[in-house]
Scaffold this motif. Structure first.
Motif, PDB file in Angstrom:
ATOM      1  N   ALA A   1       0.833  -1.207   0.000  1.00 53.74           N
ATOM      2  CA  ALA A   1       0.000   0.000   0.000  1.00 53.74           C
ATOM      3  C   ALA A   1       0.865   1.253   0.000  1.00 53.74           C
ATOM      4  CB  ALA A   1      -0.927  -0.007   1.219  1.00 53.74           C
ATOM      5  N   VAL A   2       1.986   1.200   0.720  1.00 56.12           N
ATOM      6  CA  VAL A   2       2.922   2.339   0.753  1.00 56.12           C
ATOM      7  C   VAL A   2       3.522   2.558  -0.629  1.00 56.12           C
ATOM      8  CG1 VAL A   2       5.062   3.208   1.749  1.00 56.12           C
ATOM      9  CG2 VAL A   2       3.446   1.954   3.185  1.00 56.12           C
ATOM     10  N   ALA A   3       3.932   1.473  -1.282  1.00 60.20           N
ATOM     11  CA  ALA A   3       4.515   1.586  -2.623  1.00 60.20           C
ATOM     12  C   ALA A   3       3.497   2.156  -3.608  1.00 60.20           C
ATOM     13  CB  ALA A   3       5.011   0.225  -3.090  1.00 60.20           C
TER      14      ALA A   3
ATOM     15  N   ILE B   1      10.048   0.521  -5.407  1.00 58.45           N
ATOM     16  CA  ILE B   1      10.196  -0.260  -6.638  1.00 58.45           C
ATOM     17  C   ILE B   1      10.546  -1.706  -6.303  1.00 58.45           C
ATOM     18  CG2 ILE B   1      11.637  -0.567  -8.697  1.00 58.45           C
ATOM     19  CD1 ILE B   1      11.799   2.494  -8.861  1.00 58.45           C
ATOM     20  N   ASP B   2      11.433  -1.889  -5.321  1.00 59.90           N
ATOM     21  CA  ASP B   2      11.783  -3.253  -4.890  1.00 59.90           C
ATOM     22  C   ASP B   2      10.560  -3.998  -4.357  1.00 59.90           C
ATOM     23  OD1 ASP B   2      14.409  -2.796  -5.563  1.00 59.90           O
ATOM     24  OD2 ASP B   2      15.030  -2.237  -3.536  1.00 59.90           O
ATOM     25  N   VAL B   3       9.744  -3.286  -3.577  1.00 58.05           N
ATOM     26  CA  VAL B   3       8.542  -3.896  -3.001  1.00 58.05           C
ATOM     27  C   VAL B   3       7.577  -4.313  -4.102  1.00 58.05           C
ATOM     28  CG1 VAL B   3       6.448  -3.412  -1.663  1.00 58.05           C
ATOM     29  CG2 VAL B   3       8.675  -2.733  -0.772  1.00 58.05           C
ATOM     30  N   LEU B   4       7.340  -3.420  -5.065  1.00 57.76           N
ATOM     31  CA  LEU B   4       6.412  -3.727  -6.150  1.00 57.76           C
ATOM     32  C   LEU B   4       6.900  -4.922  -6.967  1.00 57.76           C
ATOM     33  CD1 LEU B   4       5.436  -0.149  -7.385  1.00 57.76           C
ATOM     34  CD2 LEU B   4       4.041  -1.740  -6.069  1.00 57.76           C
ATOM     35  N   GLN B   5       8.213  -4.975  -7.191  1.00 65.20           N
ATOM     36  CA  GLN B   5       8.774  -6.106  -7.941  1.00 65.20           C
ATOM     37  C   GLN B   5       8.537  -7.414  -7.186  1.00 65.20           C
ATOM     38  OE1 GLN B   5      12.871  -5.607  -9.088  1.00 65.20           O
ATOM     39  NE2 GLN B   5      13.106  -7.742  -9.672  1.00 65.20           N
ATOM     40  N   GLU B   6       8.769  -7.395  -5.873  1.00 61.01           N
ATOM     41  CA  GLU B   6       8.552  -8.591  -5.064  1.00 61.01           C
ATOM     42  C   GLU B   6       7.086  -9.011  -5.063  1.00 61.01           C
ATOM     43  OE1 GLU B   6       9.947  -7.649  -1.196  1.00 61.01           O
ATOM     44  OE2 GLU B   6      12.048  -7.395  -1.804  1.00 61.01           O
TER      45      GLU B   6
END
Length: 382
Positions: free
Chosen positions: A141-143, A173-178
Motif C-alpha cells: 500500500a505504501v509503494a 520499486i523493490d517492493v512492487l517487484q517482489e
C-alpha cells in the motif's frame, strides 16, 4: 566470510540504514552477530529499531536517515543544517519539519529552500498538506501511494504521529517487484519464493510446485467422474467426445481473462468488494456478446469445415446446436466464476491471486461438461 573486520566495517559505514537492515535480515545468525559487533552504536540501535517491525510493513522498509528541520528556523539555518547532516542522509531532496515532540507538521523540498530568501522562516514556506503512512501499514500500500502521488519519499509516523522514518522510491520499486513476482507465482499455482530462479535448487522448485499440482490433479478427478457418469450418452453419440477439449479450453480461457482482469483491478485499488454486482453485470454482458460470437463462428466451422469439407455426416444441425448452446452457457458461467471468486477471496482475507487460472479452469471444466451433457440430453434425447 572473506571480509576482514576492517573491511566489513568500511562496507557497513558506506551503506544506508535500510540496506544494512536488509543485509542483517538475510544473513545467518553468526554473520549477523559479526555485522552488529562492528557497527557503530548508533547504526546498531537504528538497525534493531527497523528489524522490530513486522515483515512486509512500512516500518520494515523505511530508513531513519532523513533531514528534519524546525518551523522556527530560517532558510539560512536550514541550509546550514542540511550541509552539516546531509552527507549521512539517504535523501535531501525533501526535508521534514517537526516540532519539539517530533510530531510531523510540514515538509518542503530543496527547490523551495534554494528559491526562498535567506531570512524566510521555514514555518511560513513549508507545505502543511501532508500525506504520511503508519509504521504498521502494508508495504505494498505504501509503494502504491508513492506511485499514485508521484512522491520521491513518503514519511512514516508512529501511532502518536511522530516522525520515525521515510520510505524512498527505490525501496518502493523493490517492493512492487517482489509483490508482482509473488502474485505471478500464485497465479501460476506455484508457492512463492524469494530466491532468483537460477539460484533456486531443483528440490526447492519441486517443493514450490508439487502441492498445487497434487491439489489440481485430485480436483480434476471430478471432471473424470462427470464424463464417466455420461458414458452411455457418449457411446450413443461418439461425435460429442471430439468437442469436449474445445469446450473445456474455451471455458478455461474465458474464466482466466475475467479473473486476471479483476485481480489486477483489486491489486491497483480500482475495484472493491462494494463493486461486486457492478462487476458481475459488466462481465455478464461481455460474456453474452463473446459467447454468441464464438457460437456463431463455431456453427459456421462445424457446418462448412467439419460436415462439408471433411465429409463428416455425424455433424448434424442438432449436434452443432448442442455444441454452440453449450459454448454460450459455458462462456457466461466461466466469466461469472472468473470475476466473482477473486473478489470473494479478497473479502474473506485470502490473496485474490490464488483464485487465478489453474483453480478457475478446474471449476469451469466441470461446469462446462455438466452443461454439455444437459444440452445433449435435451436436444439429442440421450
Amino acid at each position: 566470510h572473506s571480509f576482514s573486520n576492517t573491511e566489513l566495517k568500511e562496507v557497513l559505514d558506506e551503506l544506508y540504514l535500510d540496506d544494512a537492515a536488509d543485509i542483517v535480515e538475510e544473513m545467518p545468525a553468526g554473520v549477523v552477530k559479526r555485522i552488529l559487533r562492528h557497527c557503530d552504536p548508533e547504526m546498531r540501535k537504528s538497525i534493531n529499531e527497523v528489524l522490530k517491525y513486522p515483515e512486509d510493513s512500512a516500518g520494515s522498509i523505511m530508513t531513519t536517515e532523513f533531514v528534519d528541520l524546525k518551523a522556527n528556523m530560517t532558510v539560512e539555518d536550514a541550509l546550514k543544517r542540511i550541509r552539516r547532516t546531509g552527507p549521512d542522509k539517504e535523501t535531501i531532496n525533501i526535508c521534514y519539519v517537526i516540532d519539539d515532540r517530533r510530531h510531523l507538521i510540514g515538509l518542503l523540498t530543496i527547490r523551495t529552500l534554494l528559491l526562498a530568501e535567506e531570512d524566510d522562516v521555514i514555518g511560513d514556506i513549508m507545505e502543511r498538506n501532508l500525506i504520511a503512512v503508519q509504521t504498521l501499514d502494508d508495504q505494498e500500500a505504501v509503494a502504491r501511494a508513492l506511485g499514485k502521488y508521484d512522491f520521491l519519499a513518503l514519511p512514516v509516523v508512529d501511532k502518536e504521529e511522530r516522525l520515525v522514518g521515510i520510505v524512498t522510491v527505490d525501496d518502493a520499486i523493490d517492493v512492487l517487484q517482489e509483490e508482482v513476482t509473488e502474485d505471478i507465482e500464485k497465479m501460476a499455482a506455484i508457492l512463492p519464493s524469494d530466491k532468483p530462479y537460477l539460484k533456486t535448487s531443483t528440490l526447492e522448485t519441486y517443493k514450490a510446485r508439487i502441492p498445487w499440482l497434487l491439489l489440481l490433479m485430485i480436483s480434476a478427478t471430478f471432471t473424470g467422474q462427470i464424463i464417466a457418469s455420461f458414458e452411455r450418452a457418449l457411446a450413443a453419440a461418439t461425435i460429442l467426445t471430439a468437442y469436449i477439449p474445445m469446450l473445456m479450453d474455451s471455458g478455461g480461457n474465458c474464466g482466466s481473462q475475467a479473473s486476471v482482469t479483476v485481480i489486477r483491478g483489486l491489486s491497483l485499488g480500482e475495484i472493491n468488494f462494494s463493486d461486486f454486482f457492478r462487476v458481475l453485470w459488466k462481465e455478464l454482458r461481455v460474456a453474452a456478446v463473446c459467447g454468441v460470437t464464438l457460437a456463431a463462428a463455431n456453427f459456421a466451422k462445424l457446418m462448412l469445415i467439419d460436415r462439408m469439407l471433411f465429409h463428416n455426416p455425424m455433424v448434424t444441425v442438432h449436434v452443432a446446436a448442442v455444441i454452440c448452446g453449450t459454448l454460450v452457457c459455458t462462456v457466461v458461467c466461466a466469466k461469472l466464476v472468473g470475476c466473482s471468486l477473486p473478489m470473494l477471496a479478497k473479502r474473506i482475507g485470502f490473496d485474490p491471486a490464488v483464485m487465478a487460472s489453474p483453480f478457475i479452469t478446474t471449476i469451469v471444466d466441470a461446469i462446462s461438461l455438466l452443461i454439455y451433457f444437459r444440452f445433449a440430453s435435451a436436444i439429442l434425447g440421450l
